[in-house]
Write a protein that holds these residues in place. Structure first.
Motif, PDB file in Angstrom:
ATOM      1  N   GLU A 146     -12.657  10.224  15.634  1.00 13.57           N
ATOM      2  CA  GLU A 146     -11.424  10.368  16.416  1.00 13.57           C
ATOM      3  C   GLU A 146     -10.318   9.442  15.929  1.00 13.57           C
ATOM      4  N   LEU A 147     -10.586   8.704  14.859  1.00 13.68           N
ATOM      5  CA  LEU A 147      -9.630   7.706  14.379  1.00 13.68           C
ATOM      6  C   LEU A 147      -8.724   8.302  13.315  1.00 13.68           C
ATOM      7  N   ASP A 148      -7.414   8.123  13.478  1.00  9.80           N
ATOM      8  CA  ASP A 148      -6.485   8.572  12.448  1.00  9.80           C
ATOM      9  C   ASP A 148      -5.495   7.478  12.050  1.00  9.80           C
ATOM     10  N   SER A 149      -5.515   6.340  12.755  1.00 10.52           N
ATOM     11  CA  SER A 149      -4.672   5.208  12.375  1.00 10.52           C
ATOM     12  C   SER A 149      -5.328   4.473  11.214  1.00 10.52           C
ATOM     13  N   PRO A 150      -4.608   4.257  10.102  1.00 17.59           N
ATOM     14  CA  PRO A 150      -5.205   3.568   8.951  1.00 17.59           C
ATOM     15  C   PRO A 150      -5.818   2.216   9.308  1.00 17.59           C
ATOM     16  N   ARG A 151      -5.141   1.459  10.147  1.00 15.10           N
ATOM     17  CA  ARG A 151      -5.686   0.137  10.504  1.00 15.10           C
ATOM     18  C   ARG A 151      -6.964   0.283  11.333  1.00 15.10           C
ATOM     19  N   GLN A 152      -7.010   1.257  12.227  1.00 12.08           N
ATOM     20  CA  GLN A 152      -8.228   1.493  13.002  1.00 12.08           C
ATOM     21  C   GLN A 152      -9.365   1.981  12.108  1.00 12.08           C
ATOM     22  N   ILE A 153      -9.035   2.829  11.156  1.00 10.32           N
ATOM     23  CA  ILE A 153     -10.055   3.317  10.222  1.00 10.32           C
ATOM     24  C   ILE A 153     -10.637   2.156   9.416  1.00 10.32           C
ATOM     25  N   ALA A 154      -9.770   1.282   8.946  1.00 12.14           N
ATOM     26  CA  ALA A 154     -10.239   0.123   8.173  1.00 12.14           C
ATOM     27  C   ALA A 154     -11.151  -0.761   9.013  1.00 12.14           C
ATOM     28  N   ALA A 155     -10.768  -1.013  10.251  1.00 13.05           N
ATOM     29  CA  ALA A 155     -11.586  -1.854  11.123  1.00 13.05           C
ATOM     30  C   ALA A 155     -12.930  -1.203  11.427  1.00 13.05           C
ATOM     31  N   TRP A 177       0.842  -1.197   0.000  1.00  6.92           N
ATOM     32  CA  TRP A 177       0.000   0.000   0.000  1.00  6.92           C
ATOM     33  C   TRP A 177       0.875   1.244   0.000  1.00  6.92           C
ATOM     34  N   ASP A 178       0.478   2.230  -0.786  1.00  6.49           N
ATOM     35  CA  ASP A 178       1.243   3.472  -0.877  1.00  6.49           C
ATOM     36  C   ASP A 178       0.778   4.525   0.123  1.00  6.49           C
ATOM     37  N   GLY A 179      -0.178   4.168   0.977  1.00  2.00           N
ATOM     38  CA  GLY A 179      -0.649   5.094   2.002  1.00  2.00           C
ATOM     39  C   GLY A 179      -1.667   6.100   1.521  1.00  2.00           C
ATOM     40  N   ILE A 180      -2.125   5.959   0.277  1.00  4.15           N
ATOM     41  CA  ILE A 180      -3.075   6.926  -0.294  1.00  4.15           C
ATOM     42  C   ILE A 180      -4.504   6.390  -0.175  1.00  4.15           C
ATOM     43  N   TRP A 181      -5.381   7.230   0.357  1.00  4.99           N
ATOM     44  CA  TRP A 181      -6.804   6.937   0.381  1.00  4.99           C
ATOM     45  C   TRP A 181      -7.461   7.569  -0.856  1.00  4.99           C
ATOM     46  N   HIS A 182      -8.355   6.823  -1.482  1.00  2.47           N
ATOM     47  CA  HIS A 182      -9.056   7.298  -2.677  1.00  2.47           C
ATOM     48  C   HIS A 182     -10.522   7.507  -2.301  1.00  2.47           C
ATOM     49  N   LEU A 183     -11.007   8.725  -2.489  1.00  4.79           N
ATOM     50  CA  LEU A 183     -12.362   9.069  -2.095  1.00  4.79           C
ATOM     51  C   LEU A 183     -13.192   9.505  -3.295  1.00  4.79           C
ATOM     52  N   VAL A 184     -14.475   9.223  -3.197  1.00  2.00           N
ATOM     53  CA  VAL A 184     -15.424   9.688  -4.203  1.00  2.00           C
ATOM     54  C   VAL A 184     -16.691  10.120  -3.485  1.00  2.00           C
ATOM     55  N   ALA A 185     -17.232  11.251  -3.898  1.00  2.00           N
ATOM     56  CA  ALA A 185     -18.496  11.755  -3.366  1.00  2.00           C
ATOM     57  C   ALA A 185     -19.459  11.955  -4.521  1.00  2.00           C
ATOM     58  N   PHE A 186     -20.725  11.734  -4.267  1.00  2.00           N
ATOM     59  CA  PHE A 186     -21.712  11.970  -5.312  1.00  2.00           C
ATOM     60  C   PHE A 186     -22.943  12.641  -4.723  1.00  2.00           C
ATOM     61  N   ALA A 187     -23.565  13.462  -5.533  1.00  2.00           N
ATOM     62  CA  ALA A 187     -24.799  14.154  -5.156  1.00  2.00           C
ATOM     63  C   ALA A 187     -25.731  14.109  -6.351  1.00  2.00           C
ATOM     64  N   LEU A 199     -20.166  13.629  -9.704  1.00  2.00           N
ATOM     65  CA  LEU A 199     -19.145  12.978  -8.876  1.00  2.00           C
ATOM     66  C   LEU A 199     -18.007  13.936  -8.546  1.00  2.00           C
ATOM     67  N   THR A 200     -17.451  13.754  -7.350  1.00  2.00           N
ATOM     68  CA  THR A 200     -16.225  14.444  -6.952  1.00  2.00           C
ATOM     69  C   THR A 200     -15.219  13.388  -6.540  1.00  2.00           C
ATOM     70  N   ARG A 201     -14.000  13.502  -7.056  1.00  2.00           N
ATOM     71  CA  ARG A 201     -12.960  12.519  -6.742  1.00  2.00           C
ATOM     72  C   ARG A 201     -11.779  13.233  -6.094  1.00  2.00           C
ATOM     73  N   LEU A 202     -11.171  12.573  -5.110  1.00  2.00           N
ATOM     74  CA  LEU A 202      -9.989  13.146  -4.491  1.00  2.00           C
ATOM     75  C   LEU A 202      -9.171  12.050  -3.835  1.00  2.00           C
ATOM     76  N   THR A 203      -7.926  12.344  -3.543  1.00  2.00           N
ATOM     77  CA  THR A 203      -7.053  11.423  -2.822  1.00  2.00           C
ATOM     78  C   THR A 203      -6.399  12.175  -1.672  1.00  2.00           C
ATOM     79  N   THR A 204      -5.997  11.428  -0.655  1.00  2.00           N
ATOM     80  CA  THR A 204      -5.342  12.041   0.493  1.00  2.00           C
ATOM     81  C   THR A 204      -4.517  10.990   1.232  1.00  2.00           C
ATOM     82  N   THR A 205      -3.496  11.447   1.899  1.00  2.00           N
ATOM     83  CA  THR A 205      -2.736  10.578   2.804  1.00  2.00           C
ATOM     84  C   THR A 205      -3.060  10.915   4.259  1.00  2.00           C
ATOM     85  N   ASP A 206      -3.942  11.879   4.451  1.00  2.00           N
ATOM     86  CA  ASP A 206      -4.266  12.363   5.796  1.00  2.00           C
ATOM     87  C   ASP A 206      -5.774  12.230   6.010  1.00  2.00           C
TER      88      ASP A 206
END
Length: 309
Positions: free
Chosen positions: A175-184, A101-111, A163-170
Motif C-alpha cells: 500500500e506504500l507509494d511514497s518513496p520515503r515510506q518505501i525506503a523505510a 535523486w532523479d526519482g528513478i527506481w532501478h530494479l533487477v529480477a533474476f530466475a 537477469l531482467t533489468r528495468l527502471t521506473t518512477t512509479d
C-alpha cells in the motif's frame, strides 16, 4: 601501555588488525603489530596464532622471531581493506547535495535455475551488497544507478541470460507509494543509523584526543588509524547509500562522515613521514579527494598534531 577506552572502544578482528598494519612495501613490523594489538586489548598469543595460520596458508612469510620479526605479505591480502573511492565519493556527494535523486527506481529480477544454486546465492548476496533490497522473491530495487555493477556481477557469475533489468518512477510496494515510506519499509534504516551514530561517537572521541594537550606516540596514532578504518568499514558496508531525499533528516551518516573527514584532516601531516600503513595513505588520499571543496569540512593541511616517539 594501552590507552583507556570507555564507551568508544572499537572491536577489531585479528585479521583486520594485521591487514591494517601492512606498509607500502608489503611488509609488517611485528613489534608495532604487537604493540597496537595490546592497545586494542589483544594478547600476544592471539596475534601469534593468527600469524602462524597466515604463514601456514602461504599468505605471509616471516623473517625473524617475535617482536623483531618482519612479515612479508602476499598479493592476496593487499588492498583488502582499502576504501573504494567511487562509493566513498558518492557518500560525500550525497552529503553535500551534489548528487540529488532523479526519482528513478532501478530494479533487477533474476530466475537462476536450481541446478546453479551457488550462482543464484552469489548473485543475491552481490545485489544486496550493492545496496539492493528485496521487494519479493528474486526482485530487488535500488534508487541508485547500479546497472554497470549488476551487469559486471552477472558476467562474473555467467548468469546474464537469467537477469531482467528495468527502471521506473512509479513504484508501489503493497500500500506504500511514497518513496520515503518505501525506503523505510525496505531497508533497516534504524540499524544503519545506529552504525553511523557509533562511527560518530568513535570519531569524535579521536578528534578530542588529537586536540588534547597530550602528545601522541606513534603506537597511539597507529591504534587510532586502525580504529577509524575499522569503524568506518563497519558502518559503511551495510549502508545502501540511499539519497538524502529518502532518508530521515538529519541523517547521522552525514554527521559521522563529516567528523571522519575532519579527523583525517588532522592526520594529513603524517603523510610526509615514512612507514605508515598503506591503509592510512589510501584513506587520506580518498578522503581528501572526495571532500575537496566541501563546505564545513577541513580537508587539507589541518592543525599539525603533536607526536612523541
Amino acid at each position: 601501555m594501552a590507552e583507556e577506552h570507555v564507551n568508544d572502544a572499537v572491536e577489531i578482528p585479528t585479521r583486520l588488525l594485521v591487514e591494517s598494519m601492512i606498509r607500502e612495501d608489503a611488509t609488517i613490523d611485528a613489534g608495532e603489530l604487537y604493540t597496537v594489538a595490546a592497545a586494542l586489548g589483544m594478547s600476544d598469543q592471539q596475534v601469534r596464532l593468527h600469524i602462524r595460520r597466515l604463514v601456514t596458508d602461504g599468505q605471509i612469510t616471516q623473517e625473524g622471531r617475535g617482536r623483531r620479526a618482519l612479515l612479508r605479505v602476499g598479493g592476496q591480502m593487499l588492498g583488502s581493506i582499502e576504501p573504494n573511492i567511487e562509493f566513498v565519493g558518492l557518500m560525500y556527494d550525497q552529503d553535500r547535495g551534489a548528487a540529488p535523486w532523479d526519482g528513478i527506481w532501478h530494479l533487477v529480477a533474476f530466475a537462476v535455475p536450481e541446478t546453479r544454486r551457488q550462482a543464484r546465492d552469489a548473485v543475491r548476496d552481490g545485489i544486496v551488497g550493492l545496496g539492493g533490497a528485496a521487494i519479493q522473491g528474486g526482485l530487488y530495487v535500488s534508487p541508485n544507478s547500479w546497472e554497470p555493477y549488476v551487469e559486471d556481477l552477472a558476467d562474473r557469475l555467467d548468469i546474464g541470460g537469467h537477469l531482467t533489468r528495468l527502471t521506473t518512477t512509479d513504484l508501489r510496494v503493497g500500500e506504500l507509494d511514497s518513496p520515503r515510506q518505501i525506503a523505510a519499509h525496505l531497508w533497516p534504516l534504524d540499524k544503519i543509523a545506529a552504525g553511523h551514530e557509533r562511527l560518530l561517537a568513535v570519531t569524535q572521541a579521536r578528534l578530542d584526543r588529537l586536540a588534547g594537550p597530550r602528545e601522541l606516540s606513534r603506537s597511539q596514532i597507529l591504534t587510532m588509524l586502525v580504529e577509524l578504518a575499522a569503524e568506518f568499514t563497519r558502518a559503511s558496508e551495510p549502508d545502501p547509500l540511499l539519497p538524502p531525499e529518502l532518508l530521515p533528516q538529519p541523517w547521522p551518516g552525514t554527521r559521522a562522515r563529516s567528523a571522519l573527514a575532519a579527523c583525517w584532516a588532522q592526520l594529513m601531516p603524517l603523510r610526509s613521514m615514512p612507514d605508515w600503513p598503506r591503509m592510512f595513505y589510501h584513506y587520506a588520499d580518498v578522503i581528501e579527494r572526495v571532500t575537496a571543496g566541501a563546505e564545513g569540512i577541513e580537508t587539507a593541511g589541518g592543525q599539525a598534531i603533536r607526536t612523541a616517539g
